[in-house]
Design a protein around this motif. Structure first.
Motif, PDB file in Angstrom:
ATOM      1  N   GLN A  58     -36.618 -27.869  28.029  1.00 53.48           N
ATOM      2  CA  GLN A  58     -38.065 -27.710  28.177  1.00 53.48           C
ATOM      3  C   GLN A  58     -38.378 -26.280  28.626  1.00 53.48           C
ATOM      4  O   GLN A  58     -37.530 -25.601  29.190  1.00 53.48           O
ATOM      5  N   LEU A  59     -39.622 -25.887  28.387  1.00 54.17           N
ATOM      6  CA  LEU A  59     -40.015 -24.520  28.746  1.00 54.17           C
ATOM      7  C   LEU A  59     -39.794 -24.253  30.237  1.00 54.17           C
ATOM      8  O   LEU A  59     -39.453 -23.136  30.638  1.00 54.17           O
ATOM      9  N   GLY A  60     -39.976 -25.265  31.053  1.00 56.15           N
ATOM     10  CA  GLY A  60     -39.779 -25.112  32.492  1.00 56.15           C
ATOM     11  C   GLY A  60     -38.332 -24.912  32.905  1.00 56.15           C
ATOM     12  O   GLY A  60     -38.055 -24.637  34.075  1.00 56.15           O
ATOM     13  N   ASP A  61     -37.419 -25.054  31.946  1.00 62.38           N
ATOM     14  CA  ASP A  61     -36.014 -24.811  32.248  1.00 62.38           C
ATOM     15  C   ASP A  61     -35.681 -23.315  32.221  1.00 62.38           C
ATOM     16  O   ASP A  61     -34.579 -22.921  32.607  1.00 62.38           O
TER      17      ASP A  61
ATOM     18  N   GLU B  77     -26.723 -13.919  29.423  1.00 59.11           N
ATOM     19  CA  GLU B  77     -27.997 -14.389  28.901  1.00 59.11           C
ATOM     20  C   GLU B  77     -27.777 -15.393  27.789  1.00 59.11           C
ATOM     21  O   GLU B  77     -26.826 -15.278  27.018  1.00 59.11           O
ATOM     22  N   MET B  78     -28.694 -16.358  27.717  1.00 61.69           N
ATOM     23  CA  MET B  78     -28.688 -17.317  26.614  1.00 61.69           C
ATOM     24  C   MET B  78     -30.133 -17.685  26.291  1.00 61.69           C
ATOM     25  O   MET B  78     -31.008 -17.631  27.169  1.00 61.69           O
ATOM     26  N   SER B  79     -30.346 -18.069  25.046  1.00 64.85           N
ATOM     27  CA  SER B  79     -31.659 -18.567  24.677  1.00 64.85           C
ATOM     28  C   SER B  79     -31.494 -19.727  23.704  1.00 64.85           C
ATOM     29  O   SER B  79     -30.510 -19.780  22.962  1.00 64.85           O
ATOM     30  N   VAL B  80     -32.438 -20.632  23.737  1.00 62.88           N
ATOM     31  CA  VAL B  80     -32.363 -21.821  22.903  1.00 62.88           C
ATOM     32  C   VAL B  80     -33.771 -22.304  22.597  1.00 62.88           C
ATOM     33  O   VAL B  80     -34.709 -22.077  23.396  1.00 62.88           O
ATOM     34  N   GLN B  81     -33.924 -22.937  21.470  1.00 63.59           N
ATOM     35  CA  GLN B  81     -35.220 -23.494  21.102  1.00 63.59           C
ATOM     36  C   GLN B  81     -35.530 -24.712  21.973  1.00 63.59           C
ATOM     37  O   GLN B  81     -34.641 -25.488  22.345  1.00 63.59           O
ATOM     38  N   GLU B  82     -36.794 -24.851  22.249  1.00 61.64           N
ATOM     39  CA  GLU B  82     -37.264 -26.023  22.999  1.00 61.64           C
ATOM     40  C   GLU B  82     -36.771 -27.297  22.314  1.00 61.64           C
ATOM     41  O   GLU B  82     -36.761 -27.394  21.085  1.00 61.64           O
ATOM     42  N   ALA B  83     -36.359 -28.254  23.131  1.00 55.94           N
ATOM     43  CA  ALA B  83     -35.882 -29.579  22.712  1.00 55.94           C
ATOM     44  C   ALA B  83     -34.406 -29.580  22.286  1.00 55.94           C
ATOM     45  O   ALA B  83     -33.831 -30.654  22.090  1.00 55.94           O
ATOM     46  N   GLU B  84     -33.805 -28.418  22.184  1.00 54.16           N
ATOM     47  CA  GLU B  84     -32.388 -28.375  21.841  1.00 54.16           C
ATOM     48  C   GLU B  84     -31.531 -28.525  23.094  1.00 54.16           C
ATOM     49  O   GLU B  84     -32.013 -28.510  24.217  1.00 54.16           O
ATOM     50  N   THR B  85     -30.226 -28.640  22.856  1.00 55.72           N
ATOM     51  CA  THR B  85     -29.262 -28.763  23.941  1.00 55.72           C
ATOM     52  C   THR B  85     -28.537 -27.441  24.137  1.00 55.72           C
ATOM     53  O   THR B  85     -28.214 -26.750  23.154  1.00 55.72           O
TER      54      THR B  85
ATOM     55  N   ILE C 278     -37.168 -21.087  24.177  1.00 57.31           N
ATOM     56  CA  ILE C 278     -38.127 -20.529  23.221  1.00 57.31           C
ATOM     57  C   ILE C 278     -39.031 -21.634  22.681  1.00 57.31           C
ATOM     58  O   ILE C 278     -38.529 -22.655  22.226  1.00 57.31           O
ATOM     59  N   PRO C 279     -40.345 -21.433  22.739  1.00 57.46           N
ATOM     60  CA  PRO C 279     -41.259 -22.487  22.250  1.00 57.46           C
ATOM     61  C   PRO C 279     -41.109 -22.721  20.752  1.00 57.46           C
ATOM     62  O   PRO C 279     -40.765 -21.810  20.006  1.00 57.46           O
TER      63      PRO C 279
ATOM     64  N   GLN D 181     -32.846 -20.710  39.519  1.00 53.69           N
ATOM     65  CA  GLN D 181     -33.775 -19.775  40.157  1.00 53.69           C
ATOM     66  C   GLN D 181     -34.827 -19.352  39.141  1.00 53.69           C
ATOM     67  O   GLN D 181     -34.605 -18.472  38.324  1.00 53.69           O
ATOM     68  N   PRO D 182     -35.986 -19.986  39.155  1.00 49.70           N
ATOM     69  CA  PRO D 182     -37.077 -19.602  38.248  1.00 49.70           C
ATOM     70  C   PRO D 182     -37.689 -18.281  38.698  1.00 49.70           C
ATOM     71  O   PRO D 182     -37.293 -17.739  39.739  1.00 49.70           O
TER      72      PRO D 182
END
Lengths: 112, 115
Positions: free
Chosen positions: A83-86, A10-18, A111-112, A39-40
């Motif tokens: 982006q959130l859609g990612d 698992e990974m999480s990142v803020q929107e707009a980051e790389t 994360i938004p 796979q969304p």
């Protein structure tokens, strides 16, 4: 035999980051292809990017790019301006000997 | 162009019943693959066909599973009798030109629940 290893469940990142997703593989084939599939939640498997092993240049598709290190058998995916859609599961895969072998996937949350 | 079409999208059945999953590959594609996805085992290749001929069925779990491809536009995966451990999402995928590129196009999957 082909194997694909994704060491980040698992990974999480803020929107707009790389963000960079890691993948290593093993194969006895001399000619093979590497893919990242997304796979969304809809569960549809969608091709993100493709790399041909005989090409040294790293593949790029808009915000998605790979770092292909053939000698190290490494194939990481970089997502820029996330982006959130990612948000999705991302699977690294190796096509060789007429078969596509998948890693266990990385669940990425933006994360938004 | 229509993508890979799978049916049913969802199937709930009781242990011991026969289950048939169906797949229509993309027209012109000559390789077809059946995968199973579970939380425990991820995506596993069950069997693949080339020009309607089964090439590698080493991933088929046991004799309860069988797959056919009677023509270039249709394939079935049958489980008889079904067991709770068969519960999974089953994907069908197709590809054009054996030996080139390798990109597979996937259907939306059939979610099977065996009670």
């Amino acid at each position: 035999a082909q194997t694909v290893t994704q060491s980040q469940p698992e990974m999480s990142v803020q929107e707009a980051e790389t963000v960079t997703l890691s993948c290593t593989y093993d194969t006895s084939e001399s000619n093979y292809y590497l893919f990242w599939y997304k796979q969304p939640p809809s569960r549809q498997m969608i091709l993100v990017i493709r790399q041909e092993a005989y090409k040294q240049q790293n593949a790029t598709e808009n915000r998605f790019s790979v770092n292909f290190q053939k000698a190290a058998k490494s194939f990481s995916l970089k997502i820029s301006d996330s982006q959130l859609g990612d948000t999705a599961m991302y699977f690294c895969s190796n096509f060789g000997n007429e078969k596509l072998t998948f890693g266990t996937g990385t669940r990425l949350t933006i994360i938004p | 162009d229509a993508g890979v079409i799978q049916s049913p999208r969802h199937e709930v059945t009781e242990m011991g019943q026969e289950v048939t999953l169906r797949c229509k590959p993309i027209s012109g594609h000559n390789s077809l693959f059946w995968y199973r996805q579970t939380m425990m085992r991820g995506l596993e290749l069950l069997i693949y066909f080339n020009n309607n001929v089964p090439i590698d069925d080493s991933g088929m779990p046991e004799d309860r599973f069988s797959a056919k491809m009677p023509n270039a536009s249709f394939s079935t995966l049958k489980i008889q009798p079904s067991e709770p451990r068969d519960s999974a999402v089953y994907f069908c995928a197709s590809r054009r030109d054996r030996g080139r590129h390798g990109e597979l196009f996937f259907g939306e999957g059939s979610r099977l629940t065996v009670l």
